[in-house]
Design an enzyme around this catalytic site. Sequence first.
Site, mmCIF file in Angstrom:
data_model
loop_
_atom_site.group_PDB
_atom_site.id
_atom_site.type_symbol
_atom_site.label_atom_id
_atom_site.label_comp_id
_atom_site.label_asym_id
_atom_site.label_seq_id
_atom_site.Cartn_x
_atom_site.Cartn_y
_atom_site.Cartn_z
ATOM 1 N N MET A 26 0.828 -1.202 0.000
ATOM 2 C CA MET A 26 0.000 0.000 0.000
ATOM 3 C C MET A 26 0.873 1.267 0.000
ATOM 4 S SD MET A 26 -3.216 0.817 2.496
ATOM 5 C CE MET A 26 -2.381 0.974 4.074
ATOM 6 N N VAL A 84 13.303 -9.699 1.271
ATOM 7 C CA VAL A 84 14.241 -8.931 2.110
ATOM 8 C C VAL A 84 14.955 -9.792 3.148
ATOM 9 C CG1 VAL A 84 13.112 -6.679 1.814
ATOM 10 C CG2 VAL A 84 12.407 -8.176 3.712
ATOM 11 N N THR A 110 2.659 -7.232 8.024
ATOM 12 C CA THR A 110 1.753 -6.232 8.595
ATOM 13 C C THR A 110 0.482 -6.844 9.184
ATOM 14 O OG1 THR A 110 0.835 -5.880 6.394
ATOM 15 C CG2 THR A 110 2.545 -4.344 7.108
ATOM 16 N N TYR A 158 3.733 -8.273 16.851
ATOM 17 C CA TYR A 158 4.045 -7.345 15.751
ATOM 18 C C TYR A 158 4.941 -6.214 16.264
ATOM 19 C CZ TYR A 158 3.114 -3.614 12.296
ATOM 20 O OH TYR A 158 3.236 -2.595 11.375
ATOM 21 N N LYS A 196 8.801 -5.337 15.073
ATOM 22 C CA LYS A 196 9.108 -4.034 14.455
ATOM 23 C C LYS A 196 10.128 -3.273 15.302
ATOM 24 C CE LYS A 196 7.363 -2.215 11.257
ATOM 25 N NZ LYS A 196 7.716 -2.154 9.809
HETATM 26 N N1 LIG Z 1 -0.927 -0.278 7.461
HETATM 27 C C1 LIG Z 1 -0.798 0.402 8.607
HETATM 28 O O1 LIG Z 1 -1.790 0.857 9.213
HETATM 29 C C2 LIG Z 1 0.577 0.655 9.171
HETATM 30 C C3 LIG Z 1 0.647 1.309 10.415
HETATM 31 C C4 LIG Z 1 1.911 1.580 10.949
HETATM 32 C C5 LIG Z 1 3.046 1.208 10.269
HETATM 33 N N2 LIG Z 1 2.958 0.554 9.080
HETATM 34 C C6 LIG Z 1 4.195 0.185 8.420
HETATM 35 O O2 LIG Z 1 4.206 0.813 7.149
HETATM 36 C C7 LIG Z 1 4.955 0.007 6.225
HETATM 37 C C8 LIG Z 1 4.134 -0.206 4.966
HETATM 38 O O3 LIG Z 1 2.936 -0.873 5.336
HETATM 39 P P1 LIG Z 1 1.738 -1.108 4.309
HETATM 40 O O4 LIG Z 1 0.502 -0.774 5.049
HETATM 41 O O5 LIG Z 1 2.065 -0.516 2.995
HETATM 42 O O6 LIG Z 1 1.799 -2.699 4.250
HETATM 43 P P2 LIG Z 1 1.493 -3.727 3.074
HETATM 44 O O7 LIG Z 1 0.527 -3.167 2.096
HETATM 45 O O8 LIG Z 1 1.165 -5.010 3.793
HETATM 46 O O9 LIG Z 1 2.902 -3.829 2.370
HETATM 47 C C9 LIG Z 1 3.938 -4.614 2.884
HETATM 48 C C10 LIG Z 1 4.609 -5.272 1.699
HETATM 49 O O10 LIG Z 1 5.720 -6.041 2.170
HETATM 50 C C11 LIG Z 1 5.760 -7.198 1.365
HETATM 51 N N3 LIG Z 1 6.569 -8.239 1.979
HETATM 52 C C12 LIG Z 1 6.202 -9.109 2.958
HETATM 53 N N4 LIG Z 1 7.221 -9.965 3.211
HETATM 54 C C13 LIG Z 1 8.243 -9.619 2.386
HETATM 55 C C14 LIG Z 1 9.544 -10.120 2.165
HETATM 56 N N5 LIG Z 1 10.034 -11.160 2.869
HETATM 57 N N6 LIG Z 1 10.323 -9.508 1.239
HETATM 58 C C15 LIG Z 1 9.843 -8.475 0.516
HETATM 59 N N7 LIG Z 1 8.623 -7.960 0.669
HETATM 60 C C16 LIG Z 1 7.835 -8.519 1.598
HETATM 61 C C17 LIG Z 1 4.305 -7.584 1.210
HETATM 62 O O11 LIG Z 1 4.142 -8.490 0.144
HETATM 63 P P3 LIG Z 1 2.867 -9.500 0.161
HETATM 64 O O12 LIG Z 1 1.666 -8.626 0.120
HETATM 65 O O13 LIG Z 1 3.090 -10.314 -1.058
HETATM 66 O O14 LIG Z 1 2.959 -10.254 1.443
HETATM 67 C C18 LIG Z 1 3.689 -6.233 0.926
HETATM 68 O O15 LIG Z 1 3.762 -5.915 -0.447
HETATM 69 C C19 LIG Z 1 5.351 -1.241 7.007
HETATM 70 O O16 LIG Z 1 6.650 -1.074 7.521
HETATM 71 C C20 LIG Z 1 4.361 -1.282 8.158
HETATM 72 O O17 LIG Z 1 4.891 -1.966 9.274
HETATM 73 C C21 LIG Z 1 1.746 0.275 8.515
#
Ligand SMILES: NC(=O)c1ccc[n+]([C@@H]2O[C@H](COP(=O)([O-])OP(=O)(O)OC[C@H]3O[C@@H](n4cnc5c(N)ncnc54)[C@H](OP(=O)(O)O)[C@@H]3O)[C@@H](O)[C@H]2O)c1
Length: 274
Positions: free
Chosen positions: A1, A27, A50, A114, A118
């Site tokens: 996202m 990664v 996530t 989680y 992190k």
């Molecule tokens: N969403 C929230 O509300 C939120 C809140 C606070 C912080 N964050 C942080 O913001 C960042 C972005 O989050 P987001 O919401 O964009 O999450 P997301 O949509 O779940 O994106 C995470 C991506 O990481 C990929 N991934 C998982 N395992 C992997 C691996 N081993 N190697 C490479 N890629 C991998 C996933 O691929 P697959 O989909 O194929 O598994 C997905 O494309 C993260 O660091 C998250 O912890 C998010």
Amino acid sequence: MLGTDLVTALLEADHDVTGLSRADLDVTDAAAVDAVVAGHDVVVNTAAWTAVDDAETHEGDAFAVNAVGPALLAAACARTGARLVHVSTDYVVGDVPAGTPVPSDVPLAPLGAYGRTKAAGEWAVRASGADAIVLRTAWLYGAHGGCFPKTMARLARERDVLRVVEDQVGQPTWTVDVADLVVRLLAAGAPAGTYHATSSGWTSWYEFAMEVVRSVGRDPDMVDPTTSAEFARPAPRPTWSVLAHDSLKAVGVAPIGAWRLRWAEASDEVLADA
Ligand SMILES: NC(=O)c1ccc[n+]([C@@H]2O[C@H](COP(=O)([O-])OP(=O)(O)OC[C@H]3O[C@@H](n4cnc5c(N)ncnc54)[C@H](OP(=O)(O)O)[C@@H]3O)[C@@H](O)[C@H]2O)c1
């Protein structure tokens, strides 16, 4: 996202960008990480496990992505001299008392599996010697993934009443705004450190749900408040997820705007396919 909007923002800022999905790079694969970091001035890590609730029963798998992955990326950046921007979360802060926004140098007290994984990722990045920015965000929504507003918009069409927790408070934050902040931090040459990429102000999930329901043309009175105790989930949730923008202000970089104004700007794009 977040990664999708980040690639767009970096391209719009005239950077040469290599955007990698999970299919392009795991990664947790050290050799693959070394190979892709080579030749880049800046690496932004938005990859993560996530699924907060699933992490409770798969902590080892979450640790690999959320801690080992950043450690490998940071080690590769330290070797090549690339800057690293690593995205983290409010869950590393833990369940702090409500009332005051949490400063960026707060001692970590992670919440749930989680949060633990992190927090380990943050420490690995800091210990690596890389020129690293740790960028904590929270309550993310965006067009390119599942998120709270999309769920609320769908449920508002399907149901007569929505029950949403009122006792968790935070900062709904648009992925486009986080991406823009990354661009601005890089342009400003912000020093290594920890920064908070969340909207200004705060609200509850209940109030945010009412705002989303209004955006889809339904009556916000269809949303009823409930409590976290009534809406039990496998992983604990922070009750006060309000992050301060102290370190951004200290380096002269403007924080993201007020959550309600940013939602007004974002809602059409985010809910386009909801
Ligand atoms: N969403 C929230 O509300 C939120 C809140 C606070 C912080 N964050 C942080 O913001 C960042 C972005 O989050 P987001 O919401 O964009 O999450 P997301 O949509 O779940 O994106 C995470 C991506 O990481 C990929 N991934 C998982 N395992 C992997 C691996 N081993 N190697 C490479 N890629 C991998 C996933 O691929 P697959 O989909 O194929 O598994 C997905 O494309 C993260 O660091 C998250 O912890 C998010």
